[in-house]
Design an enzyme around this catalytic site. Sequence first.
Site, PDB file in Angstrom:
ATOM      1  N   PHE A 148     -24.830  11.719   9.964  1.00 33.45           N
ATOM      2  CA  PHE A 148     -24.738  11.029   8.670  1.00 33.45           C
ATOM      3  C   PHE A 148     -26.067  10.466   8.207  1.00 33.45           C
ATOM      4  CE2 PHE A 148     -24.459   7.247  11.373  1.00 33.45           C
ATOM      5  CZ  PHE A 148     -25.227   6.351  10.649  1.00 33.45           C
ATOM      6  N   LYS A 172     -22.233  22.525   8.864  1.00 38.25           N
ATOM      7  CA  LYS A 172     -21.123  21.555   8.923  1.00 38.25           C
ATOM      8  C   LYS A 172     -21.773  20.182   8.792  1.00 38.25           C
ATOM      9  CE  LYS A 172     -18.967  18.769  10.919  1.00 38.25           C
ATOM     10  NZ  LYS A 172     -18.830  17.370  10.447  1.00 38.25           N
ATOM     11  N   GLU A 175     -19.142  14.263   7.807  1.00 34.37           N
ATOM     12  CA  GLU A 175     -18.014  13.998   6.904  1.00 34.37           C
ATOM     13  C   GLU A 175     -18.187  12.661   6.179  1.00 34.37           C
ATOM     14  OE1 GLU A 175     -18.150  14.182  10.107  1.00 34.37           O
ATOM     15  OE2 GLU A 175     -16.657  12.990  11.168  1.00 34.37           O
ATOM     16  N   SER A 225     -25.222  12.084  18.000  1.00 35.56           N
ATOM     17  CA  SER A 225     -25.280  11.153  19.128  1.00 35.56           C
ATOM     18  C   SER A 225     -25.312  11.916  20.460  1.00 35.56           C
ATOM     19  CB  SER A 225     -24.065  10.228  19.077  1.00 35.56           C
ATOM     20  OG  SER A 225     -22.897  11.015  19.123  1.00 35.56           O
ATOM     21  N   CYS A 280     -33.119   8.061  13.924  1.00 34.27           N
ATOM     22  CA  CYS A 280     -33.290   8.403  15.345  1.00 34.27           C
ATOM     23  C   CYS A 280     -34.704   8.082  15.798  1.00 34.27           C
ATOM     24  CB  CYS A 280     -32.989   9.869  15.576  1.00 34.27           C
ATOM     25  SG  CYS A 280     -34.174  10.904  14.746  1.00 34.27           S
ATOM     26  N   GLU A 381     -28.099   2.794  22.666  1.00 36.37           N
ATOM     27  CA  GLU A 381     -28.571   2.955  21.287  1.00 36.37           C
ATOM     28  C   GLU A 381     -27.609   2.157  20.392  1.00 36.37           C
ATOM     29  OE1 GLU A 381     -27.822   6.716  19.214  1.00 36.37           O
ATOM     30  OE2 GLU A 381     -29.820   6.580  18.360  1.00 36.37           O
TER      31      GLU A 381
HETATM   32  P1  NAD Z   1     -22.203  11.910  15.634  1.00 34.52           P
HETATM   33  O1  NAD Z   1     -22.559  12.479  16.954  1.00 34.52           O
HETATM   34  O2  NAD Z   1     -21.040  10.991  15.551  1.00 34.52           O
HETATM   35  O3  NAD Z   1     -21.868  13.104  14.595  1.00 34.52           O
HETATM   36  C1  NAD Z   1     -22.745  14.183  14.406  1.00 34.52           C
HETATM   37  C2  NAD Z   1     -21.942  15.400  13.962  1.00 34.52           C
HETATM   38  O4  NAD Z   1     -21.045  15.768  15.013  1.00 34.52           O
HETATM   39  C3  NAD Z   1     -21.096  15.168  12.719  1.00 34.52           C
HETATM   40  O5  NAD Z   1     -21.165  16.307  11.902  1.00 34.52           O
HETATM   41  C4  NAD Z   1     -19.683  14.951  13.275  1.00 34.52           C
HETATM   42  O6  NAD Z   1     -18.675  15.422  12.410  1.00 34.52           O
HETATM   43  C5  NAD Z   1     -19.689  15.760  14.564  1.00 34.52           C
HETATM   44  N1  NAD Z   1     -18.884  15.137  15.629  1.00 34.52           N
HETATM   45  C6  NAD Z   1     -18.677  13.812  15.841  1.00 34.52           C
HETATM   46  N2  NAD Z   1     -17.919  13.621  16.944  1.00 34.52           N
HETATM   47  C7  NAD Z   1     -17.643  14.846  17.438  1.00 34.52           C
HETATM   48  C8  NAD Z   1     -16.905  15.312  18.573  1.00 34.52           C
HETATM   49  N3  NAD Z   1     -16.307  14.478  19.415  1.00 34.52           N
HETATM   50  N4  NAD Z   1     -16.830  16.645  18.779  1.00 34.52           N
HETATM   51  C9  NAD Z   1     -17.435  17.517  17.945  1.00 34.52           C
HETATM   52  N5  NAD Z   1     -18.146  17.125  16.855  1.00 34.52           N
HETATM   53  C10 NAD Z   1     -18.256  15.814  16.605  1.00 34.52           C
HETATM   54  O7  NAD Z   1     -23.522  11.233  15.036  1.00 34.52           O
HETATM   55  P2  NAD Z   1     -23.664  10.358  13.727  1.00 34.52           P
HETATM   56  O8  NAD Z   1     -23.029   9.034  13.956  1.00 34.52           O
HETATM   57  O9  NAD Z   1     -23.277  11.138  12.534  1.00 34.52           O
HETATM   58  O10 NAD Z   1     -25.257  10.187  13.667  1.00 34.52           O
HETATM   59  C11 NAD Z   1     -25.970   9.192  14.362  1.00 34.52           C
HETATM   60  C12 NAD Z   1     -26.521   9.708  15.670  1.00 34.52           C
HETATM   61  O11 NAD Z   1     -27.369  10.842  15.430  1.00 34.52           O
HETATM   62  C13 NAD Z   1     -27.400   8.701  16.375  1.00 34.52           C
HETATM   63  O12 NAD Z   1     -27.104   8.735  17.742  1.00 34.52           O
HETATM   64  C14 NAD Z   1     -28.817   9.197  16.117  1.00 34.52           C
HETATM   65  O13 NAD Z   1     -29.777   8.812  17.077  1.00 34.52           O
HETATM   66  C15 NAD Z   1     -28.591  10.667  16.144  1.00 34.52           C
HETATM   67  N6  NAD Z   1     -29.669  11.373  15.473  1.00 34.52           N
HETATM   68  C16 NAD Z   1     -30.574  12.014  16.249  1.00 34.52           C
HETATM   69  C17 NAD Z   1     -31.632  12.670  15.675  1.00 34.52           C
HETATM   70  C18 NAD Z   1     -32.644  13.374  16.515  1.00 34.52           C
HETATM   71  O14 NAD Z   1     -33.456  14.066  15.960  1.00 34.52           O
HETATM   72  N7  NAD Z   1     -32.634  13.237  17.826  1.00 34.52           N
HETATM   73  C19 NAD Z   1     -31.771  12.676  14.275  1.00 34.52           C
HETATM   74  C20 NAD Z   1     -30.806  12.023  13.501  1.00 34.52           C
HETATM   75  C21 NAD Z   1     -29.759  11.364  14.119  1.00 34.52           C
END
Ligand code: NAD
Length: 495
Positions: A148, A172, A175, A225, A280, A381
Site C-alpha cells: 500500500f 495485483k 487492495e 511485509s 521501507c 518493524e
Molecule cells: P503486506 O505484506 O500486508 O501486503 C503486500 C501485498 O501482499 C498486498 O498486495 C496484499 O494484498 C498481499 N498480501 C497481504 N497478506 C497476504 C497473505 N497472507 N498472503 C498473500 N498475499 C498477501 O504489506 P503492506 O502492509 O501492504 O505494505 C507494508 C510493508 O511493505 C512493510 O513491511 C514495508 O516495509 C514493506 N515494503 C517493503 C519495501 C522494500 O522495498 N523492501 C518497499 C515498500 C514496502
Amino acid sequence: MVKINNYTNGKLTSVSRKYLDVFDPSKGEKINEVVLSNEEDFKNTILSSKKAFIDWSEVTPLKRSRILSNYKTLIEKNIDELAKLVSSEHGKTLDDAKGSVIRGLEVVEFACGIPHLLKGEFSQNVGSGIDSWSIRQPLGVTAGITPFNFPAMVPMWMYPISIACGNSFILKPSEKDPSCSIKLAELFSEAGLPDGVFNIINGDKEIVDLIINSNEISSISFVGSTPVAKYIYETSAKNGKRVQALGGAKNHLIVMPDANLDQAVDGIMGAAYGSAGERCMAVSVAVAVGDIADKLVENISSKAESLIVAPWTDSSSQMGPVISKEHKDKIENYISSGIEEGAKLVLDGRNFKIQGYENGYFVGPTLFDNVKKDMKIYKDEIFGPVLSVVRAKNYDEALNLVNNHAFGNGTSIYTSDGEVSRHFTTNCKIGMVGVNVPIPVPMAFHSFGGWKQSLFGDHAMHGTEGVNFYTKLKTVTSRWPKSIQKGPEFIMPTN
Ligand code: NAD
C-alpha cells in the site's frame, strides 16, 4: 464513489461481484470499492496475458522503447492526477505523492533504453570458425504483487522493465489504494501498448494464491511485509518460478560525534516522519554515538513538536495519517509497549486529533530515547512515525547494532570522517547504504534491494538487475562455414 474493477485486455471489467471498501485515511470514510476477483477473473486475465505475450515478444525492442517513450510523456502530463489518486487513498502529502510518481517515472525512462540493455555479448573465434554470443529472451507472463505504501512507484519498479523486455505483466496492487494503478494502465494503453500486455487484477490473499500457484506465470515480483514475502518466495519457488520478494525493514541511521548535527537532524526528521514513517527506507532507529546523544534528542524533539500534521488537501501538511484504523491501533500499541519495556517516551503521538478530521487515522510524531536492543519497539518493524534513539558508546557498538539486526534494507551514517565512512560502507551487512544521506534509495539505473530478512531471492529490483530478472539468458555457439569437416570428437573441445 468509484467501483474499481480489473483492467483486462484494455478494459475495466470483472466477473466477481464481491467488493471491499477503500478509505480516505484523513477522514476515516469509505470513498471507493475495489473488486475481490475470483477464479473466473483470474482465468480471463491469464488468457489475455498469454495471448498478448505471443505478439508482444516479437515486437522489436526499438518499437517497445518508442511506446515507453510515449508513456513517459503521458505520465508527465497526468502527474497531478496520479499524485491526487495516491494521496486520496494513501493519505501522504501531495508533494510526497508527486515525488513517488517521479521516482517511478525514472524507471520508465530507464526502460526506454531497452535496445541497448538487451544487446548481450559477442565473442568472435571462440574456436576456429566458431563464434559465440549471448541473448536475453523474455520469460512469458510475469506478475507483481505490491504494497500500500507506494501505489505508483513500487509497481513501476517492476512492470516497465518486464514489458520492455518483451513480457506481459499482471499486477495485483494493494487492495488499500488500487486507483492509481488503473490510471497508470490506462495511460500505457493510450501510449500504444497492445491490449493484454499489462493487466491488473484486484483482490486480496485469495487472488495472490492463484497467482503464485499458477503454472502459466513464469516469475513473481513481490514487495510487502516480511512474513508475506517469505511465504510468497517459498511458495513461488516450490512452483518453479523465478522470484524476487522484498520484505520489511528497520533502518538505522548512525550519528557520529563529529557529524554536522543540523544536517543529521534535518535528515532524520524527513526520513523518520515523512510519509508518516510508512516507507521501507524510513529511518526508525537513530544510533547516537558518544556524547552527541543529548543534543540530538533535544533537537529532534523540538523540531518534531512543530511538525505540521494535516490531511493531504492542506498544502502546508508535512505528514499525513497512517493507512488504516487497524494500523493506527497497532502503532499505538507499540508505543505503549515501549513505555512498559522502560524506554523513555520523549514525544507521544497517541490520541492525536485534528479538528474536522476526528475520525482520521492520525498518529503524531513519536520519539523514544534510551531504547535497548531487546525491546519490541527495537526489534519489530512498526511502520509508523515512531523514532527510537539508541545510545552507543562508540562506532564499533553502533556497527554491531546495524549488523546484528534481522532486517537489512537500508542504513546511513552521518560523519565528517572519511575513514569511518569507508569502513562503514564496506563492513555493514545492509543492501542500501548512505553517507550523510538519510534515505539512500538507488536511482532507476542502479538497483533497489536489501539483505537478510528484507529480501528473499537473488535479484534486486530495476536497473540491470531488473533486466536480468525479467529475461532468460541464452548463449549460442555457432560454427560457420560448413566446409570445415573434422569427423567425430570424443573429448571436451579446447583451444
Ligand atoms: P503486506 O505484506 O500486508 O501486503 C503486500 C501485498 O501482499 C498486498 O498486495 C496484499 O494484498 C498481499 N498480501 C497481504 N497478506 C497476504 C497473505 N497472507 N498472503 C498473500 N498475499 C498477501 O504489506 P503492506 O502492509 O501492504 O505494505 C507494508 C510493508 O511493505 C512493510 O513491511 C514495508 O516495509 C514493506 N515494503 C517493503 C519495501 C522494500 O522495498 N523492501 C518497499 C515498500 C514496502
